[in-house]
Design a protein around this motif. Structure first.
Motif, short mmCIF file in Angstrom:
data_model
loop_
_atom_site.label_atom_id
_atom_site.label_comp_id
_atom_site.label_asym_id
_atom_site.label_seq_id
_atom_site.Cartn_x
_atom_site.Cartn_y
_atom_site.Cartn_z
N ALA A 138 0.82 -1.21 0.00
CA ALA A 138 0.00 0.00 0.00
C ALA A 138 0.86 1.27 0.00
N GLY A 139 2.17 1.10 -0.02
CA GLY A 139 3.06 2.26 0.00
C GLY A 139 3.08 2.95 1.35
N LYS A 140 2.77 2.21 2.42
CA LYS A 140 2.68 2.80 3.75
C LYS A 140 3.55 2.05 4.77
N PHE A 141 4.58 1.36 4.29
CA PHE A 141 5.41 0.57 5.20
C PHE A 141 6.05 1.44 6.29
N THR A 142 6.67 2.54 5.90
CA THR A 142 7.40 3.36 6.86
C THR A 142 6.48 3.90 7.95
N GLU A 143 5.33 4.42 7.57
CA GLU A 143 4.40 4.96 8.55
C GLU A 143 3.87 3.88 9.48
N TYR A 144 3.51 2.73 8.91
CA TYR A 144 2.95 1.64 9.72
C TYR A 144 4.02 1.03 10.61
N HIS A 145 5.23 0.92 10.11
CA HIS A 145 6.35 0.41 10.89
C HIS A 145 6.53 1.26 12.15
N ALA A 146 6.45 2.58 12.02
CA ALA A 146 6.59 3.47 13.17
C ALA A 146 5.47 3.24 14.18
N VAL A 147 4.25 3.09 13.70
CA VAL A 147 3.10 2.87 14.58
C VAL A 147 3.23 1.54 15.31
N ILE A 148 3.69 0.51 14.61
CA ILE A 148 3.87 -0.81 15.22
C ILE A 148 4.75 -0.72 16.47
N PHE A 149 5.90 -0.06 16.34
CA PHE A 149 6.84 -0.02 17.46
C PHE A 149 6.43 0.99 18.53
#
Length: 283
Positions: A105-116
């Motif tokens: 979805a082109g949102k890896f970086t943003e979601y990665h930050a939210v995960i951690f």
């Protein structure tokens, strides 16, 4: 002018993480974030349930992200899921699958930050679940969709999860358990037109509760010690002992200055080779 691009005008920095290029490398397991032409490549090994990765993401990762936005660095992620075997459940596997779906979805970086940012809360609740991962996705604008939700719910990328874990284990060399997380390695220009130098910071091993950080660079300002450690030097080696006060733990990142650093090591998690035990204030 940008020497890495043959002396052409340097492109402007990315305005925000949402502009960062993201792609799956040809090996099928490496997620690459940042300008493909960046002079420095940082490879990062992470498990979504590792508490030491959570600490790194809250302390050291912001500096790496800033350099990525400035096009100085591109980051290659290898996502591990060994923590499920250590603490039970399948939260790491589900999180890695969801991160892979976020890449589509082109949102890896943003979601990665939210995960951690939400790891501790999820661990206290028993680890990442389909429901919690979808709820966290609500914090990333434009991520939730029928395609993303289905990929998370059905574990669409379970083969990627398995392959990524195997890539992590291979990176451990003779140790089939893998190198530990977080593990960072960097390839950067040695000097103008003279090739590259390998650089690495070490890892926190869940087996030995050992944290080591190593770096080699002709530009020591590129490498920063973990903010939880105080720096003292001896010759070419900089040893970073564990902090003894809360003030040391809260200290901001400090650039390493002076002559090129050939080795940096931090015993953040206790004595090297120690067995698992209470983390205590030194962690």
């Amino acid at each position: 002018m940008d020497e890495a691009r043959g002396g052409t005008p340097a492109p402007p920095a990315y305005a925000g993480v949402e502009e960062l290029p993201e792609e799956l490398a040809a090996d099928g397991t490496t997620i690459v974030v940042g300008d493909p032409a960046a002079a420095t490549t940082v490879r990062l090994y992470e498990d979504p349930r590792c508490p030491f990765v959570e600490e790194f993401e809250a302390t050291g990762a912001p500096a790496l992200r800033e350099m990525t936005l400035l096009r100085e660095v591109k980051t290659e992620y290898t996502l591990a899921s060994f923590r499920d075997d250590r603490v039970g459940g399948d939260g790491s596997k589900r999180a890695v699958n969801a991160l892979r779906a976020a890449l589509d979805a082109g949102k890896f970086t943003e979601y990665h930050a939210v995960i951690f940012e939400n790891m501790t809360v999820n661990e206290l609740a028993g680890g990442y679940t389909t429901a919690s991962l979808l709820k966290l996705a609500d914090q990333v604008e434009g991520l939730r969709s029928e395609t993303f939700d289905s990929a998370v719910t059905t574990m669409k990328y379970k083969d990627f999860v398995t392959a990524s874990q195997k890539t992590y284990e291979t990176a451990g060399g003779d140790d089939p358990r893998g190198p530990g997380t977080p593990r960072l390695s960097s390839t950067a220009p040695r000097s103008r037109g003279s090739g590259t130098t390998r650089s690495s910071t070490g890892s926190c091993s869940p087996e030995s509760c050992t944290c080591t950080w190593n770096a080699t660079s002709d530009r020591p300002d590129e490498f920063r010690p973990p903010p939880t450690c105080a720096r003292r030097t001896s010759g070419d080696e900089a040893v970073l002992p564990s902090p003894s006060t809360s003030e040391e733990k809260a200290a901001p990142l400090r650039p390493i200055t002076g002559p090129p650093v050939r080795a940096v090591r931090s015993r953040c998690c206790g004595t090297l080779g120690s067995r698992p035990g209470p983390r205590g204030p030194a962690t």
